[in-house]
Enzyme design. Structure first.
Site, PDB file in Angstrom:
ATOM      1  N   ASP A  55      -5.709  -5.618  -5.108  1.00 41.93           N
ATOM      2  CA  ASP A  55      -4.685  -6.663  -5.045  1.00 41.93           C
ATOM      3  C   ASP A  55      -5.371  -7.936  -4.571  1.00 41.93           C
ATOM      4  O   ASP A  55      -6.302  -7.870  -3.769  1.00 41.93           O
ATOM      5  CB  ASP A  55      -3.560  -6.278  -4.081  1.00 41.93           C
ATOM      6  N   ASP A  97       1.778  -1.728 -10.162  1.00 42.81           N
ATOM      7  CA  ASP A  97       3.001  -2.383  -9.693  1.00 42.81           C
ATOM      8  C   ASP A  97       2.819  -3.896  -9.742  1.00 42.81           C
ATOM      9  O   ASP A  97       3.494  -4.643  -9.040  1.00 42.81           O
ATOM     10  CB  ASP A  97       3.321  -1.921  -8.265  1.00 42.81           C
ATOM     11  N   TRP A 143       2.220   2.970  -2.467  1.00 40.70           N
ATOM     12  CA  TRP A 143       1.809   3.880  -3.542  1.00 40.70           C
ATOM     13  C   TRP A 143       0.447   4.495  -3.226  1.00 40.70           C
ATOM     14  O   TRP A 143       0.210   5.672  -3.507  1.00 40.70           O
ATOM     15  CB  TRP A 143       1.761   3.143  -4.881  1.00 40.70           C
ATOM     16  N   ASP A 148      -8.601 -10.236  -7.720  1.00 43.74           N
ATOM     17  CA  ASP A 148      -7.706 -10.346  -8.867  1.00 43.74           C
ATOM     18  C   ASP A 148      -8.128  -9.308  -9.904  1.00 43.74           C
ATOM     19  O   ASP A 148      -9.302  -9.231 -10.276  1.00 43.74           O
ATOM     20  CB  ASP A 148      -7.805 -11.757  -9.447  1.00 43.74           C
ATOM     21  N   GLY A 177       0.752  -1.247   0.000  1.00 46.02           N
ATOM     22  CA  GLY A 177       0.000   0.000   0.000  1.00 46.02           C
ATOM     23  C   GLY A 177       0.780   1.295   0.000  1.00 46.02           C
ATOM     24  O   GLY A 177       0.194   2.359   0.182  1.00 46.02           O
ATOM     25  N   LYS A 231       4.738  -1.406 -14.052  1.00 43.71           N
ATOM     26  CA  LYS A 231       5.972  -2.182 -13.928  1.00 43.71           C
ATOM     27  C   LYS A 231       6.142  -3.098 -15.137  1.00 43.71           C
ATOM     28  O   LYS A 231       5.180  -3.706 -15.617  1.00 43.71           O
ATOM     29  CB  LYS A 231       5.935  -3.027 -12.651  1.00 43.71           C
TER      30      LYS A 231
END
EC number: 2.1.1.166
Length: 239
Positions: A104, A144, A83, A120, A81, A184
């Site tokens: 997440d 990320d 970010w 998901d 958490g 990412k």
């Protein structure tokens, strides 16, 4: 950006302390020693961030100014958490006026001003639930997300790139005009179709590797700035 109140070293361990774990494998002991003595880990503890990843986002923002003026932010692959902590601060998100949504499949502790979905991102319901949570088009979609590593570089790269592609399609479908997308990736080449898609829909597309990313890591970030709007031809989300 105002730094959060210093929270202190919550581990009770002296910074720079050696790790003495006889039962750990040598590789695990080496990783743990490196982690505990990592200056970014130490800074995260001192400045109240949940993870060293906070400094990756802050360093990217210092150069590219993606947080300035953001009113709504969606954080993909958000756990634990850090970010989202930054996002809540820059948007002024509160419990009464939620402007940040985080998702997440891992459990994530409550953050003030952040709607957290333990789900998901590839779930068909996830995209709409995220947009509903922030109450409109976000100004920044940041991801990320990374697939669990297998140890096989090519496989890991392809699996993480798939997540990046899905996140990119989501960003194109929901971003406000002028918004930004950060995701990412792993070194090994970004798929041409993805780059073409982003260049078609954003004014600037660059790869960045912040100093907070470990030098030996294959991690990089793909940044697309200045969304042109949905009058441009683009793809759709596909799981």
């Amino acid at each position: 950006m105002t730094k959060p109140t210093i929270a202190g070293n919550r581990t009770g361990r002296k910074l720079g302390q050696r790790v003495k774990k006889k039962k750990l494998k040598a590789s695990s002991r080496e990783w743990l020693h490196r982690h505990i003595n990592d200056p970014y880990v130490q800074r995260a503890q001192l400045e109240g961030y949940r993870a060293r990843a906070a400094f990756k986002l802050l360093e990217i923002d210092e150069k590219h100014q993606i947080l300035k003026g953001a009113r709504r932010i969606i954080d993909l692959g958000a756990a634990p958490g850090s970010w989202s902590q930054i996002a809540a601060k820059v948007t002024g998100s509160t419990e009464d006026d939620i402007r940040v949504a985080a998702i997440d499949f891992l459990e994530m502790a409550h953050l003030p001003g952040v709607t957290i979905l333990q789900l998901d991102f590839l779930d068909p319901d996830a995209p709409q639930r995220l947009v509903d949570a922030v109450g409109g088009e976000p100004d920044l979609v940041m991801s990320d997300m990374a697939a669990p590593t297998t140890g096989h570089h090519r496989t890991d790269h392809l699996r993480t790139m798939h997540l990046c592609e899905v996140a990119a399609h989501f960003a194109i479908e929901v971003l406000a005009e002028g918004g930004h997308f950060l995701a990412k990736t792993f070194q090994g080449g970004t798929e041409r179709d993805l780059l073409n898609l982003l260049k078609q829909n954003f004014r600037q597309v660059v790869h960045v590797k912040p100093g907070a990313s470990r030098a030996e890591s294959v991690e990089m970030f793909l940044l697309a700035k200045g969304f042109k709007g949905r009058n441009v031809e683009h793809g759709t989300i596909s799981a």
